[in-house]
Design a protein around this motif. Structure first.
Motif, PDB file in Angstrom:
ATOM      1  N   ALA A  16       0.832  -1.208   0.000  1.00  0.00           N
ATOM      2  CA  ALA A  16       0.000   0.000   0.000  1.00  0.00           C
ATOM      3  C   ALA A  16       0.862   1.251   0.000  1.00  0.00           C
ATOM      4  CB  ALA A  16      -0.921   0.011   1.209  1.00  0.00           C
ATOM      5  N   THR A  17       0.335   2.284  -0.626  1.00  0.00           N
ATOM      6  CA  THR A  17       0.937   3.611  -0.611  1.00  0.00           C
ATOM      7  C   THR A  17      -0.111   4.596  -0.100  1.00  0.00           C
ATOM      8  OG1 THR A  17       2.356   3.084  -2.478  1.00  0.00           O
ATOM      9  CG2 THR A  17       2.004   5.411  -2.026  1.00  0.00           C
ATOM     10  N   VAL A  18       0.289   5.451   0.818  1.00  0.00           N
ATOM     11  CA  VAL A  18      -0.596   6.467   1.384  1.00  0.00           C
ATOM     12  C   VAL A  18      -0.005   7.824   1.032  1.00  0.00           C
ATOM     13  CG1 VAL A  18      -1.573   7.411   3.505  1.00  0.00           C
ATOM     14  CG2 VAL A  18      -1.227   4.934   3.291  1.00  0.00           C
ATOM     15  N   VAL A  19      -0.820   8.705   0.443  1.00  0.00           N
ATOM     16  CA  VAL A  19      -0.368  10.046   0.100  1.00  0.00           C
ATOM     17  C   VAL A  19      -1.133  11.039   0.975  1.00  0.00           C
ATOM     18  CG1 VAL A  19      -0.164  11.788  -1.716  1.00  0.00           C
ATOM     19  CG2 VAL A  19       0.132   9.363  -2.270  1.00  0.00           C
ATOM     20  N   CYS A  20      -0.396  11.870   1.705  1.00  0.00           N
ATOM     21  CA  CYS A  20      -0.993  12.846   2.605  1.00  0.00           C
ATOM     22  C   CYS A  20      -0.522  14.244   2.223  1.00  0.00           C
ATOM     23  CB  CYS A  20      -0.609  12.548   4.051  1.00  0.00           C
ATOM     24  SG  CYS A  20      -1.065  10.892   4.580  1.00  0.00           S
ATOM     25  N   THR A  21      -1.433  15.211   2.349  1.00  0.00           N
ATOM     26  CA  THR A  21      -1.085  16.600   2.027  1.00  0.00           C
ATOM     27  C   THR A  21      -0.846  17.433   3.281  1.00  0.00           C
ATOM     28  OG1 THR A  21      -3.432  17.166   1.876  1.00  0.00           O
ATOM     29  CG2 THR A  21      -2.296  16.551  -0.184  1.00  0.00           C
ATOM     30  N   THR A  22      -0.878  16.785   4.427  1.00  0.00           N
ATOM     31  CA  THR A  22      -0.558  17.436   5.695  1.00  0.00           C
ATOM     32  C   THR A  22       0.558  16.632   6.354  1.00  0.00           C
ATOM     33  OG1 THR A  22      -2.033  16.130   7.101  1.00  0.00           O
ATOM     34  CG2 THR A  22      -3.014  18.034   5.960  1.00  0.00           C
ATOM     35  N   PRO A  23       1.201  17.173   7.392  1.00  0.00           N
ATOM     36  CA  PRO A  23       2.216  16.397   8.092  1.00  0.00           C
ATOM     37  C   PRO A  23       1.622  15.284   8.951  1.00  0.00           C
ATOM     38  CG  PRO A  23       2.081  18.605   9.024  1.00  0.00           C
ATOM     39  CD  PRO A  23       1.184  18.573   7.829  1.00  0.00           C
ATOM     40  N   GLY A  24       0.303  15.186   9.000  1.00  0.00           N
ATOM     41  CA  GLY A  24      -0.345  14.187   9.832  1.00  0.00           C
ATOM     42  C   GLY A  24      -0.667  14.755  11.202  1.00  0.00           C
ATOM     43  N   THR A  25      -1.322  13.945  12.017  1.00  0.00           N
ATOM     44  CA  THR A  25      -1.748  14.360  13.350  1.00  0.00           C
ATOM     45  C   THR A  25      -1.075  13.477  14.388  1.00  0.00           C
ATOM     46  OG1 THR A  25      -3.893  15.063  12.486  1.00  0.00           O
ATOM     47  CG2 THR A  25      -3.763  14.649  14.852  1.00  0.00           C
ATOM     48  N   LEU A  26      -0.529  14.099  15.401  1.00  0.00           N
ATOM     49  CA  LEU A  26       0.103  13.400  16.509  1.00  0.00           C
ATOM     50  C   LEU A  26      -0.916  12.482  17.180  1.00  0.00           C
ATOM     51  CD1 LEU A  26       2.432  13.166  18.711  1.00  0.00           C
ATOM     52  CD2 LEU A  26       1.223  15.022  19.860  1.00  0.00           C
ATOM     53  N   TYR A  27      -0.534  11.229  17.353  1.00  0.00           N
ATOM     54  CA  TYR A  27      -1.403  10.287  18.058  1.00  0.00           C
ATOM     55  C   TYR A  27      -1.197  10.423  19.557  1.00  0.00           C
ATOM     56  CZ  TYR A  27      -3.454   6.049  19.876  1.00  0.00           C
ATOM     57  OH  TYR A  27      -4.224   5.172  20.589  1.00  0.00           O
ATOM     58  N   THR A  28      -2.296  10.400  20.300  1.00  0.00           N
ATOM     59  CA  THR A  28      -2.241  10.337  21.763  1.00  0.00           C
ATOM     60  C   THR A  28      -3.116   9.172  22.207  1.00  0.00           C
ATOM     61  OG1 THR A  28      -4.111  11.837  22.060  1.00  0.00           O
ATOM     62  CG2 THR A  28      -1.911  12.843  21.965  1.00  0.00           C
ATOM     63  N   PRO A  29      -2.813   8.560  23.342  1.00  0.00           N
ATOM     64  CA  PRO A  29      -3.614   7.426  23.807  1.00  0.00           C
ATOM     65  C   PRO A  29      -5.099   7.755  23.957  1.00  0.00           C
ATOM     66  CG  PRO A  29      -1.560   7.516  25.020  1.00  0.00           C
ATOM     67  CD  PRO A  29      -1.626   8.768  24.188  1.00  0.00           C
ATOM     68  N   ALA A  30      -5.437   9.005  24.219  1.00  0.00           N
ATOM     69  CA  ALA A  30      -6.843   9.385  24.360  1.00  0.00           C
ATOM     70  C   ALA A  30      -7.629   9.163  23.063  1.00  0.00           C
ATOM     71  CB  ALA A  30      -6.947  10.849  24.787  1.00  0.00           C
ATOM     72  N   ARG A  31      -6.943   9.065  21.951  1.00  0.00           N
ATOM     73  CA  ARG A  31      -7.615   8.856  20.665  1.00  0.00           C
ATOM     74  C   ARG A  31      -8.038   7.402  20.464  1.00  0.00           C
ATOM     75  NH1 ARG A  31      -6.780  13.546  17.463  1.00  0.00           N
ATOM     76  NH2 ARG A  31      -5.082  14.843  18.226  1.00  0.00           N
ATOM     77  N   GLY A  32      -7.510   6.506  21.301  1.00  0.00           N
ATOM     78  CA  GLY A  32      -7.920   5.108  21.245  1.00  0.00           C
ATOM     79  C   GLY A  32      -7.735   4.492  19.876  1.00  0.00           C
ATOM     80  N   ALA A  33      -8.770   3.787  19.396  1.00  0.00           N
ATOM     81  CA  ALA A  33      -8.702   3.067  18.123  1.00  0.00           C
ATOM     82  C   ALA A  33      -9.294   3.869  16.964  1.00  0.00           C
ATOM     83  CB  ALA A  33      -9.417   1.732  18.252  1.00  0.00           C
ATOM     84  N   GLN A  34      -9.435   5.184  17.130  1.00  0.00           N
ATOM     85  CA  GLN A  34      -9.939   6.021  16.042  1.00  0.00           C
ATOM     86  C   GLN A  34      -8.924   6.065  14.896  1.00  0.00           C
ATOM     87  OE1 GLN A  34     -11.024  10.045  17.192  1.00  0.00           O
ATOM     88  NE2 GLN A  34     -11.177   9.383  19.314  1.00  0.00           N
ATOM     89  N   PRO A  35      -9.408   6.165  13.664  1.00  0.00           N
ATOM     90  CA  PRO A  35      -8.465   6.379  12.563  1.00  0.00           C
ATOM     91  C   PRO A  35      -7.954   7.818  12.581  1.00  0.00           C
ATOM     92  CG  PRO A  35     -10.720   6.300  11.740  1.00  0.00           C
ATOM     93  CD  PRO A  35     -10.781   5.984  13.207  1.00  0.00           C
ATOM     94  N   SER A  36      -6.786   8.019  12.022  1.00  0.00           N
ATOM     95  CA  SER A  36      -6.227   9.364  11.910  1.00  0.00           C
ATOM     96  C   SER A  36      -7.155  10.231  11.073  1.00  0.00           C
ATOM     97  CB  SER A  36      -4.845   9.307  11.246  1.00  0.00           C
ATOM     98  OG  SER A  36      -4.409  10.608  10.933  1.00  0.00           O
ATOM     99  N   PRO A  37      -7.333  11.496  11.456  1.00  0.00           N
ATOM    100  CA  PRO A  37      -8.199  12.369  10.667  1.00  0.00           C
ATOM    101  C   PRO A  37      -7.600  12.786   9.325  1.00  0.00           C
ATOM    102  CG  PRO A  37      -7.180  13.609  12.441  1.00  0.00           C
ATOM    103  CD  PRO A  37      -6.801  12.168  12.641  1.00  0.00           C
ATOM    104  N   ASP A  38      -6.274  12.581   9.137  1.00  0.00           N
ATOM    105  CA  ASP A  38      -5.685  13.088   7.900  1.00  0.00           C
ATOM    106  C   ASP A  38      -4.582  12.229   7.288  1.00  0.00           C
ATOM    107  OD1 ASP A  38      -3.944  13.647   9.955  1.00  0.00           O
ATOM    108  OD2 ASP A  38      -3.681  15.754   9.454  1.00  0.00           O
ATOM    109  N   CYS A  39      -4.018  11.285   8.042  1.00  0.00           N
ATOM    110  CA  CYS A  39      -2.927  10.504   7.464  1.00  0.00           C
ATOM    111  C   CYS A  39      -2.763   9.193   8.234  1.00  0.00           C
ATOM    112  CB  CYS A  39      -1.634  11.320   7.493  1.00  0.00           C
ATOM    113  SG  CYS A  39      -0.333  10.636   6.456  1.00  0.00           S
ATOM    114  N   GLY A  40      -3.266   8.120   7.653  1.00  0.00           N
ATOM    115  CA  GLY A  40      -3.179   6.847   8.344  1.00  0.00           C
ATOM    116  C   GLY A  40      -3.341   5.674   7.397  1.00  0.00           C
ATOM    117  N   HIS A  41      -3.211   4.483   7.962  1.00  0.00           N
ATOM    118  CA  HIS A  41      -3.284   3.243   7.195  1.00  0.00           C
ATOM    119  C   HIS A  41      -3.752   2.136   8.134  1.00  0.00           C
ATOM    120  CE1 HIS A  41      -2.261   0.159   4.289  1.00  0.00           C
ATOM    121  NE2 HIS A  41      -1.452  -0.431   5.149  1.00  0.00           N
TER     122      HIS A  41
END
Length: 172
Positions: free
Chosen positions: A97-122
């Motif tokens: 797989a290849t993922v292309v993101c137009t932002t630097p992504g969002t820092l993951y914190t444990p409070a986010r749990g199993a949510q997918p990244s809002p802007d850059c994930g796989h």
């Protein structure tokens, strides 16, 4: 009697043609530090994530790793400024797989749990140990002397030992 030569002429004066705006644009562009991205994934190297759960992807966003970053080159009577920014980052996930993101992504914190990244994930669909590569694609624009231009550059970082496993439920 011979005359002694004087000091050399300043750039652009005598002794040759002055640099063009494009030449100064290339010179200004070369002065901008464009560093390879610092990669962050969750879970990170040496830890094991689970098949089917989101993997968050992000990079440090500094002027030298994401932009904007600027530099100027000048000679008497002419100044050219170049500005570099990342257009996108291409992540090669090690599973085809290849993922292309137009932002630097969002820092993951444990409070986010199993949510997918809002802007850059796989999300990995199979267990395995992988190597992930990310390439930032830079656009460098320059302007000066009544002219403009665009140059491109890329920087790549690789991180290994990205593990994904399966969880088996035991029912008794």
């Amino acid at each position: 009697m011979s005359e002694r030569p004087g000091p050399p002429p300043p750039p652009g004066a005598g002794g040759g043609a002055p640099p063009t705006p494009a030449q100064l644009g290339a010179q200004a562009s070369a002065q901008i530090p464009l560093d390879a991205p610092t990669l962050h994934l969750t879970p990170g190297p040496g830890k094991t994530g689970l098949v089917g759960l989101p993997t968050w992807l992000w990079v440090d966003a500094t002027p030298s790793t994401w932009g904007p970053a600027t530099a100027t080159a000048a000679v008497p009577g002419l100044s050219v400024t170049a500005t570099a920014v990342v257009d996108r980052i291409t992540w090669t996930m090690g599973d085809g797989a290849t993922v292309v993101c137009t932002t630097p992504g969002t820092l993951y914190t444990p409070a986010r749990g199993a949510q997918p990244s809002p802007d850059c994930g796989h999300t990995y669909t199979r267990p395995g140990v992988r190597t992930v590569t990310a390439t930032t694609h830079w656009t460098v624009t320059w302007a000066g002397g009544g002219q403009t231009g665009t140059l491109v550059a890329a920087r790549t970082t690789t991180v290994g030992d990205i593990r994904t496993g399966e969880m088996q439920a035991l029912i008794s």
